[in-house]
Design a protein around this motif. Sequence first.
Motif, mmCIF file in Angstrom:
data_model
loop_
_atom_site.group_PDB
_atom_site.id
_atom_site.type_symbol
_atom_site.label_atom_id
_atom_site.label_comp_id
_atom_site.label_asym_id
_atom_site.label_seq_id
_atom_site.Cartn_x
_atom_site.Cartn_y
_atom_site.Cartn_z
ATOM 1 N N GLN A 133 0.830 -1.204 0.000
ATOM 2 C CA GLN A 133 0.000 0.000 0.000
ATOM 3 C C GLN A 133 0.866 1.256 0.000
ATOM 4 O O GLN A 133 0.552 2.252 -0.649
ATOM 5 C CB GLN A 133 -0.932 -0.011 1.222
ATOM 6 N N GLN A 134 1.976 1.195 0.772
ATOM 7 C CA GLN A 134 2.857 2.365 0.812
ATOM 8 C C GLN A 134 3.506 2.623 -0.551
ATOM 9 O O GLN A 134 3.685 3.766 -0.960
ATOM 10 C CB GLN A 134 3.926 2.175 1.889
ATOM 11 N N GLU A 135 3.863 1.509 -1.202
ATOM 12 C CA GLU A 135 4.435 1.677 -2.547
ATOM 13 C C GLU A 135 3.411 2.315 -3.484
ATOM 14 O O GLU A 135 3.736 3.217 -4.282
ATOM 15 C CB GLU A 135 4.883 0.323 -3.081
ATOM 16 N N LEU A 136 2.172 1.823 -3.373
ATOM 17 C CA LEU A 136 1.120 2.409 -4.212
ATOM 18 C C LEU A 136 0.889 3.873 -3.864
ATOM 19 O O LEU A 136 0.705 4.724 -4.763
ATOM 20 C CB LEU A 136 -0.187 1.623 -4.047
ATOM 21 N N ILE A 137 0.927 4.152 -2.558
ATOM 22 C CA ILE A 137 0.721 5.541 -2.131
ATOM 23 C C ILE A 137 1.838 6.433 -2.660
ATOM 24 O O ILE A 137 1.612 7.561 -3.103
ATOM 25 C CB ILE A 137 0.608 5.606 -0.600
ATOM 26 N N GLU A 138 3.099 5.889 -2.587
ATOM 27 C CA GLU A 138 4.217 6.679 -3.095
ATOM 28 C C GLU A 138 4.075 6.926 -4.603
ATOM 29 O O GLU A 138 4.352 8.031 -5.105
ATOM 30 C CB GLU A 138 5.533 5.955 -2.794
ATOM 31 N N GLU A 139 3.646 5.878 -5.348
ATOM 32 C CA GLU A 139 3.429 6.078 -6.782
ATOM 33 C C GLU A 139 2.332 7.109 -7.033
ATOM 34 O O GLU A 139 2.465 8.007 -7.878
ATOM 35 C CB GLU A 139 3.048 4.748 -7.421
ATOM 36 N N GLN A 140 1.249 6.932 -6.234
ATOM 37 C CA GLN A 140 0.155 7.890 -6.382
ATOM 38 C C GLN A 140 0.599 9.299 -5.994
ATOM 39 O O GLN A 140 0.174 10.293 -6.596
ATOM 40 C CB GLN A 140 -1.039 7.446 -5.528
#
Length: 925
Positions: A331-338
């Motif tokens: 989720q953090q990776e996705l948040i960072e991408e987002q």
Amino acid sequence: MFSYPSYMGFVKRVLLWLLVAVTVTACHREKVKSTYTIGFSQCVGTDLWRKTMLDEMKMELSLHPGVKFLYSDAQNSSARQISQVRVMLRKGIDLLVISPNEAQPLTAVVEEAYNKGIPVIVIDRKTSSTLYTAYVGADNYQLGKMAGEYLGSTLKGDASVLEVMGLPGSSPAIERDRGFYDGIKKFSNIRIAAKVYGDWLKPNTQRQLHKIKTELPGITAVFAHNDVMASGVREVFNSLKLSPGLKIVGVDALPGPGGGLQKVSDKVIDASVLYPTGGKEAIVTAFRILNKEPFSRENILQSLIIDSANVQLMKMQWARVNSQQKDIERQQELIEEQQGIYNSQQVILNITVITLVLTIIFGGLAFFSLMENRKINKSLAAKNDEILSQRNQLIEMSVKAEAATEAKLNFFTNVSHEFRTPLTLILSPLQDMMANEKLVSLAGKNIRMIHQNSYRLLRLVNQLIDYRKIEYDKQIIKASENNIVAFVRDVVENFRMHAQKQNIHLSFSTTENDIRCWFDVNMLDKVFFNLIANAIKFNNERGKIKVTVTREDSNVVIQVQDTGVGMDAEELRQVFDQFYQAAHMPLNGSGIGLSLSREIVNLHHGNIQVESEKWKGSRFTVTLPLGETHLLPEEKSSQSGNWADLDERSKVFNSDLKKIPMLKERDPLSAPKEFSILIIEDNTDLLHYLEEKFSEYFEVYCAGNGADAISQAYEHVPDLIISDVVLPGASGKELSKGLKSDIRTSHIPIILLTAQGSVDQQISGINAMADLYITKPFNFDFLLANVRNLIKNRRILKDHFTSDISPLEKVSVSKSIDKKFINDFAGIVEQNLSNDKFSVDDICKLIGVSRIQLYRKVKALLGCSITDYILNRRLKKATYLLNNENLTIAEITYMVGFSNPNYFATVFKAKYDCTPTEYKRKAVS
């Protein structure tokens, strides 16, 4: 009017405002990203335990995005670790977490950081200084103690334990060893057979075990200071094909492949003591410090034993945590991408704002935010479903465990119910027998003893059933409004006669005669029955008991205060615990009464408290709320309370208070018995019963505890001792070893009485140097026959020692102390026969015992006084000299220790019915 220049000025101002806002927002975002910098210096990071510590830190840090984390591995070098810490300090860290390699070398750099104002958290091992902000670590002593207590509670029979320790001189190894020793020392069946150092490594452990492989066949259990060494032990024992039932306990219980949890699950080891790494706790403490929140300076981590009973649950929990952590990371990776996409689009949107209409920009932002919220909501919904699934699984497991427990409790309750029928069939005929005057005159004391103990057993059964109903059946009260003052007064009156018989002043006082209170008459009486019965039972003669009832605000307060033995701080903490009994209590109990009383008071939405001081008395305070607003509808009863049968219900409580008549005092002018015995028993009824039965044949001395028994054994030196095994102060086995090892009492036969009837326990009793081990219940005639037989055998041994026909022969090992005493005593006398100044005091100094103890010991073993023995030996030697040596009567007189020939002749004639001259003449002729 519309003005283009003013409009352009407005646009420029808007653009400038937007530019400032974007810049400030970007700066603020950057600032949030790097709020804190935390440095972590680890002495070595290659082993599984320290990898787990680092993983736990990263897992906790994942909940704090934007924190900069600096990590360094010193690779087991103190010099490298010091250098790495100084590099971190130069980089400007906000907090330092350090796991020292060695205490002394790292102390200086830790103090340097602390003195610079940088908070320092020391983890796992401390430095040599107290200059640190917080410490996080486990208590190695407690880990060792838990392992010892676990082995003690699971090993049956005599057990030999091998301890595999860590690095010699390391503080964890020393503390775990000390804790393990303290943990098993209270288990007499366990001994530490051998210790080896494995240096925390598996190969070293295996090498050390092969060096002592000849000692391994007798090992039944192993405690290794970590799971790595524990698995090495299992491989060595398997390779040597030794001890298939060997129990191995390790330390660490790490999760993951190769960890302690996997080893316990695969049955490589039987159990492991959880040694928490403290990684999570260190990060939690770090943020408390950085955020200026309250924190604990010393954070001692808790532990538990993990074995086959809970290892699967622990593995499942770790798997769940690990899975959730991976989800968080994704989720953090996705948040960072987002976040990156969001930043790019934010720039585009900011540029577009300059050229497009503000409303379009705001609409686009609103639409984008809505889509993001939907994604987040979907993610949260998925996580929520997963959590609900896990909760349902846990509930299902709990239901199965509860069902199994319920089945056991139902069986226990049914058995307890079955006790009531035979008890009723015992008590009813007993009542008839007690009404028969002829039977009472013949066996009144025995009938009353049976009656009292039957009621005692009935009270125990009732308490167990009541406790089951309250604790597990969730029984509710049926309260009605009654006068609590009249109720308590009637309870007190049921005990007044018993208090008067024991010269105890029992008083009742109240500030009001009528206080209306809602309570269950059939349940609350058990509370006051128990409190008043205990106050009488544990009070002193001519003591006082005061029962008071008062109204305080919206409560009624009932106090029961006595002047009895009281309790110390440790007993106060445990007095309401299930099955707890204080060591000093003079009468046997169940340990249920006060615990049951607390549960009943809690059902009434009240509370019970106790205040006490050792040897000054106790005060129990019961507080009940007035009115009915605190009661649920189902807790109320429409029928008024009736306690007309209060007297009958109190019988099971006051049965213990009835005093059975003791032995009649023996006529001081009657002839004393030939032999004496000492009876040691903490149960007063059984002690008096045995005293009465044996007093017909022997002089009887009694003791109720180990300390009093030792004192009486030294004072009276009885011919035989009968002792219970379980005693206050010192057990019967310890008592037997002590008396048999003391020259003053080593000759006394000892019989142990106990309810511990297994073969192992009987062997343990015989190993305690007891002469006989008899299990309860026992037949008195059988016991009497054994007592007579042991005393008879002791007389035969005594006759053997005092015989003049043959020299002393070798006796059994258990009588070696007596044999040594006789040899020493006889040798001293023989060496001093010619010394006319020789006295009893000289013998006492040479042997090392008191005068009274020497008299009793010689009398018990030789059957004569010391003076008579010395005189007989002198006369015996005189006859030898008269028969075999050509000496004058005067010379013989001085050689055998007589200072005057005339006195020698007088004593010789009294013994042999002729003078020395006549005796010599007869020998020559």
